[in-house]
Design an enzyme around this catalytic site. Structure first.
Site, PDB file in Angstrom:
ATOM      1  N   HIS A  45       0.806  -1.223   0.000  1.00  0.00           N
ATOM      2  CA  HIS A  45       0.000   0.000   0.000  1.00  0.00           C
ATOM      3  C   HIS A  45       0.841   1.277   0.000  1.00  0.00           C
ATOM      4  CE1 HIS A  45      -3.634  -2.493   1.665  1.00  0.00           C
ATOM      5  NE2 HIS A  45      -3.368  -2.727   0.399  1.00  0.00           N
TER       6      HIS A  45
ATOM      7  N   ASN B 220      -2.882 -13.292  15.640  1.00  0.00           N
ATOM      8  CA  ASN B 220      -3.810 -12.170  15.776  1.00  0.00           C
ATOM      9  C   ASN B 220      -4.415 -12.209  17.172  1.00  0.00           C
ATOM     10  OD1 ASN B 220      -6.090 -10.273  15.311  1.00  0.00           O
ATOM     11  ND2 ASN B 220      -5.545 -10.518  13.158  1.00  0.00           N
TER      12      ASN B 220
END
Ligand code: OAD
Length: 236
Positions: A115, A209
Site C-alpha cells: 500500500h 492475531n
C-alpha cells in the site's frame, strides 16, 4: 506454537504478510476494531482519489497527523523478531499492508509494501516521486517545484498497486513453504488473496492475531495473542 516452530525450521522459503496490528504495540492505530481509525473517520473522505481531488488540504491534514504518529513510533519486539527471522531464513519475503517504515527500521530488508509508503510524495503533474520525511508538512496542499499538486505515495481504495509490487508479493506467496499472517483483519484485497494463493500452492499458513479473522477457517494454525509477545517466542 510447537507445530509452527517445526514448520519454520523445515521451511526453505518463508513469506510473511503483515497488517496494522503489527504496529499497534508501537502506538500506531489500526483501522478496524473497537478503537480503529475507520470507526472515527470514513475511508471515502480520506483514502480515495475522489476524496483527494475534492479536498486535498483535508486529506493532507490527515496524512500530516499520521506522519506525526509514525515519526514518533519505534519498532516493537514483533518487528525485530521478523527481521531476525529474515536473517535466519534461506529465502524470505515480508509483504506488508502498512505504510509506516517500522519493519525497515527494525532491520527487515526484503520488504514488499503493498500500500505504498507514508514518507513518499508524488507530483501529479510531472510524476516525479521522492521521499519527504518531515513529520508535518507546513504548506497544505504541498506543491512540486513544477507547480503540480503533490499527493502522498500511498495506495488508496480503488487504486492499482504500484508497478511490480503485486508480482513480487504473488511470487513470494506461491513459492512459500510457510506463510505467516500477522495482525491483519484480512478483508482488504488483493492483499488478503495471498493467503489462498499460498495455501493452494501447498504452503502451511499460520495466523497471529488477537482475534479470529476472515481467514482463520482456511489456515493451518492460529496463534492468539499480541504479536509483540508471540513473534519473539516463536522465533527464539
Ligand atoms: P485492520 O485494522 O483491518 O486489522 C488489524 C488487525 O490486527 C485486526 O485483526 C486486529 O485484531 C489485529 N491486531 C491488533 N493489535 C494486534 C496485536 N498487538 N497483535 C496481533 N494482532 C493485532 O488493519 P489491516 O488488516 O492492516 O488500507 O487493514 C488493511 C488495510 O485496510 C490497510 O492497509 C488500509 C486499511 O484501510 C488502505 O488504506 C488502502
Amino acid at each position: 506454537m510447537e507445530h509452527t516452530r517445526q514448520w519454520l525450521r523445515r521451511a526453505r522459503r518463508v513469506a510473511v504478510l503483515t497488517g496494522a496490528g503489527v504496529s499497534a504495540e508501537s502506538g500506531v492505530p489500526t483501522f478496524r476494531g473497537k478503537d480503529g481509525l475507520w470507526k472515527q473517520y470514513r475511508p471515502e473522505d480520506l483514502a480515495t482519489s475522489e476524496a483527494f481531488f475534492r479536498d486535498p488540504k483535508l486529506v493532507w491534514q490527515w496524512y500530516n497527523w499520521r506522519r506525526g504518529l509514525v515519526a514518533h513510533a519505534q519498532p516493537n519486539p514483533g518487528h525485530y523478531a521478523l527481521a531476525d527471522l529474515e536473517r535466519r531464513s534461506k529465502e524470505f519475503t515480508l509483504i506488508t499492508q502498512n505504510v509506516d517504515d517500522l519493519h525497515e527500521q527494525a532491520g527487515s530488508r526484503n520488504v514488499v509494501k503493498l500500500h505504498g509508503d507514508i514518507w513518499q510524495v508524488r507530483c501529479l503533474a510531472c510524476l516525479r516521486e521522492w521521499t519527504d520525511t518531515r513529520p508535518c508538512i507546513a504548506e497544505l496542499p504541498p506543491k512540486c517545484g513544477c507547480g503540480g499538486l503533490l499527493r502522498p505515495g500511498v495506495i488508496w481504495f480503488g487504486e492499482e498497486l504500484g508497478p511490480g509490487v503485486w508480482d513480487r508479493a504473488e511470487k513470494a506467496a506461491r513459492k512459500a513453504d510457510l506463510l505467516l499472517v500477522v495482525g491483519t483483519s484480512a478483508v482488504v484485497y488483493p492483499a488478503a488473496g495471498l493467503v489462498r494463493l499460498a495455501k493452494c500452492a501447498g504452503a502451511k499458513v499460520v495466523e497471529i492475531n488477537l482475534a479470529e479473522t476472515a481467514i482463520t477457517s482456511q489456515i493451518d494454525a492460529f496463534l492468539c495473542g499480541p504479536c509483540g509477545e508471540l513473534l519473539p517466542k516463536l522465533i527464539a
